[in-house]
Write a protein that holds these residues in place. Structure first.
Motif, PDB file in Angstrom:
ATOM      1  N   PHE A   1     -16.486   7.526 -15.827  1.00 37.24           N
ATOM      2  CA  PHE A   1     -16.633   8.371 -14.655  1.00 37.24           C
ATOM      3  C   PHE A   1     -15.273   8.895 -14.203  1.00 37.24           C
ATOM      4  N   PRO A   2     -15.237  10.112 -13.679  1.00 33.80           N
ATOM      5  CA  PRO A   2     -13.972  10.660 -13.167  1.00 33.80           C
ATOM      6  C   PRO A   2     -13.398   9.764 -12.085  1.00 33.80           C
ATOM      7  N   GLU A   3     -12.105   9.524 -12.170  1.00 28.77           N
ATOM      8  CA  GLU A   3     -11.465   8.652 -11.190  1.00 28.77           C
ATOM      9  C   GLU A   3     -11.221   9.394  -9.878  1.00 28.77           C
ATOM     10  N   ILE A   4     -11.399   8.677  -8.792  1.00 29.69           N
ATOM     11  CA  ILE A   4     -11.060   9.221  -7.483  1.00 29.69           C
ATOM     12  C   ILE A   4      -9.593   8.904  -7.237  1.00 29.69           C
ATOM     13  N   ARG A   5      -8.859   9.881  -6.756  1.00 27.16           N
ATOM     14  CA  ARG A   5      -7.422   9.688  -6.564  1.00 27.16           C
ATOM     15  C   ARG A   5      -7.158   8.611  -5.509  1.00 27.16           C
ATOM     16  N   GLU A   6      -6.300   7.673  -5.868  1.00 27.09           N
ATOM     17  CA  GLU A   6      -5.931   6.596  -4.943  1.00 27.09           C
ATOM     18  C   GLU A   6      -4.549   6.864  -4.389  1.00 27.09           C
ATOM     19  N   LEU A   7      -4.414   6.783  -3.071  1.00 24.07           N
ATOM     20  CA  LEU A   7      -3.136   7.018  -2.408  1.00 24.07           C
ATOM     21  C   LEU A   7      -2.674   5.759  -1.693  1.00 24.07           C
ATOM     22  N   THR A   8      -1.358   5.625  -1.574  1.00 19.50           N
ATOM     23  CA  THR A   8      -0.774   4.504  -0.845  1.00 19.50           C
ATOM     24  C   THR A   8      -0.709   4.854   0.636  1.00 19.50           C
ATOM     25  N   THR A   9      -1.049   3.878   1.472  1.00 19.74           N
ATOM     26  CA  THR A   9      -1.031   4.089   2.915  1.00 19.74           C
ATOM     27  C   THR A   9       0.157   3.371   3.539  1.00 19.74           C
ATOM     28  N   GLY A  10       0.637   3.920   4.649  1.00 22.25           N
ATOM     29  CA  GLY A  10       1.733   3.296   5.385  1.00 22.25           C
ATOM     30  C   GLY A  10       1.789   3.832   6.801  1.00 22.25           C
ATOM     31  N   ASN A  11       2.160   2.973   7.733  1.00 19.67           N
ATOM     32  CA  ASN A  11       2.318   3.436   9.109  1.00 19.67           C
ATOM     33  C   ASN A  11       3.676   4.093   9.291  1.00 19.67           C
ATOM     34  N   PRO A  12       3.739   5.167  10.080  1.00 17.07           N
ATOM     35  CA  PRO A  12       5.011   5.862  10.297  1.00 17.07           C
ATOM     36  C   PRO A  12       6.038   4.975  10.976  1.00 17.07           C
ATOM     37  N   VAL A  13       7.313   5.244  10.729  1.00 22.37           N
ATOM     38  CA  VAL A  13       8.382   4.436  11.293  1.00 22.37           C
ATOM     39  C   VAL A  13       8.456   4.593  12.814  1.00 22.37           C
ATOM     40  N   THR A  14       8.035   5.729  13.362  1.00 18.79           N
ATOM     41  CA  THR A  14       8.038   5.879  14.829  1.00 18.79           C
ATOM     42  C   THR A  14       7.027   4.936  15.462  1.00 18.79           C
TER      43      THR A  14
ATOM     44  N   ASP B   1      -3.433   7.079  11.637  1.00 20.37           N
ATOM     45  CA  ASP B   1      -1.979   6.980  11.763  1.00 20.37           C
ATOM     46  C   ASP B   1      -1.363   6.495  10.449  1.00 20.37           C
ATOM     47  N   TRP B   2      -1.756   7.167   9.374  1.00 16.13           N
ATOM     48  CA  TRP B   2      -1.289   6.799   8.047  1.00 16.13           C
ATOM     49  C   TRP B   2      -0.430   7.903   7.436  1.00 16.13           C
ATOM     50  N   ILE B   3       0.668   7.477   6.816  1.00 20.56           N
ATOM     51  CA  ILE B   3       1.383   8.324   5.876  1.00 20.56           C
ATOM     52  C   ILE B   3       0.764   8.058   4.509  1.00 20.56           C
ATOM     53  N   LEU B   4       0.330   9.109   3.832  1.00 20.67           N
ATOM     54  CA  LEU B   4      -0.247   8.971   2.505  1.00 20.67           C
ATOM     55  C   LEU B   4       0.762   9.451   1.468  1.00 20.67           C
ATOM     56  N   SER B   5       0.887   8.696   0.384  1.00 19.26           N
ATOM     57  CA  SER B   5       1.831   9.047  -0.673  1.00 19.26           C
ATOM     58  C   SER B   5       1.288   8.608  -2.021  1.00 19.26           C
ATOM     59  N   THR B   6       1.929   9.083  -3.069  1.00 17.83           N
ATOM     60  CA  THR B   6       1.554   8.690  -4.432  1.00 17.83           C
ATOM     61  C   THR B   6       2.475   7.596  -4.974  1.00 17.83           C
TER      62      THR B   6
END
Length: 294
Positions: free
Chosen positions: A270-283, A220-225
């Motif tokens: 080493f190649p970096e693994i992409r890191e994303l910000t997590t957040g719970n949806p407003v609903t 139940d995560w919204i993923l964003s940069t």
């Protein structure tokens, strides 16, 4: 050698012009020099010293005005490059205006054990949203606003298991500003998203912008940069129109790690693994709030 800027080129050119006029002025004074000895009396068409000084002053004013204009253009170019090529200037400026106005609805949440970011859901009732992991170890908190006011808050509800990572506190502060609630289901990959928070290494009420990536239903995560750091926990994830669509909870690494065993390549890093910000949806938040306030 670094290529000279337009400002440097103009300044250098103007210096030459000024030196040339200054030389003419010295001729009018009859000072020594090769050209000064070629005539025994002044040319009736030759300008006076006062006229030459006036010309120099006019030229200096013109040059100053042009240099000022060049500085404005160079500053604008620097601003454009600072916005990142990911965003157009119009989007960036609209987002910045929205975020600056929204800072009054973002607060600091400090307990005896931990702290983070909070945002005002209901100004009249003093309801402030934050993360469960910010509120889990304390029942009372100190709240700080952008304009320097401080007050206290008590915990209303939270998820002990921190799934979802949401909590609600109630403050005694009045005169608060609040966010409007959006709809995360309208988000499309690449949509600009913002947050405001208190990343400890960077300061308080720091605004940052990124893009919506995806929704992960399992967690139940919204993923964003959207750039975040420790201290952003509990902050609002909102659109350039100022509508909250999620609550920042942390970061995750997205994608599988490749296996480099017995590779013939030599790596400087080493190649970096992409890191994303997590957040719970407003609903999810609103469902929890309704449960806590029943």
């Amino acid at each position: 050698m670094a290529r000279p800027s337009r400002r440097n080129v103009l300044t250098a050119g103007s210096t030459g012009l000024l030196v040339g006029l200054a030389g003419c002025a010295s001729l009018g004074d009859g000072n020594s020099g090769r050209n000064a000895t070629t005539t025994s009396e002044s040319d009736p068409e030759e300008p006076s010293r006062a006229e030459l000084v006036a010309r120099i002053e006019t030229l200096e004013e013109t040059i100053a005005a042009k240099n000022e204009r060049i500085e404005e253009l160079e500053d604008r170019n620097e601003t454009d490059s600072a916005t990142s090529p990911e965003f157009s200037r119009d989007v960036f400026e609209r987002a910045k205006t929205t975020a600056r106005n929204a800072r009054s609805a973002v607060v600091t949440v400090r307990g005896a054990s931990s702290g983070g970011t909070g945002w005002v859901l209901d100004a009249e009732k003093g309801h402030v949203v934050t993360n469960a992991h910010v509120a889990i170890n304390d029942e009372s908190f100190t709240i700080g606003t952008f304009d320097g006011k401080t007050g206290t808050a008590t915990r209303v509800g939270y998820h002990r298991e921190m799934r979802p990572d949401l909590a609600l506190v109630q403050t005694d502060l009045d005169g608060l500003s609040e966010f409007s609630i959006g709809d995360e289901s309208t988000l499309r990959a690449g949509d600009p998203l913002l947050t405001i928070g208190h990343p400890g290494r960077y300061g308080d009420w720091v605004m940052s912008i990124g893009r919506y990536d995806s929704y992960r239903s399992v967690s139940d995560w919204i993923l964003s940069t959207v750039p975040t750091s420790q201290g952003n926990s509990g902050g609002p994830l909102f659109t350039p129109d100022g509508d909250v669509v999620g609550v920042i909870s942390g970061t995750t690494r997205s994608g599988e790690t490749e296996d480099y065993s017995k590779s013939n390549e030599l790596y400087a890093e080493f190649p970096e693994i992409r890191e994303l910000t997590t957040g719970n949806p407003v609903t999810t938040l609103m469902d929890s709030v309704n449960e806590w306030l029943e």
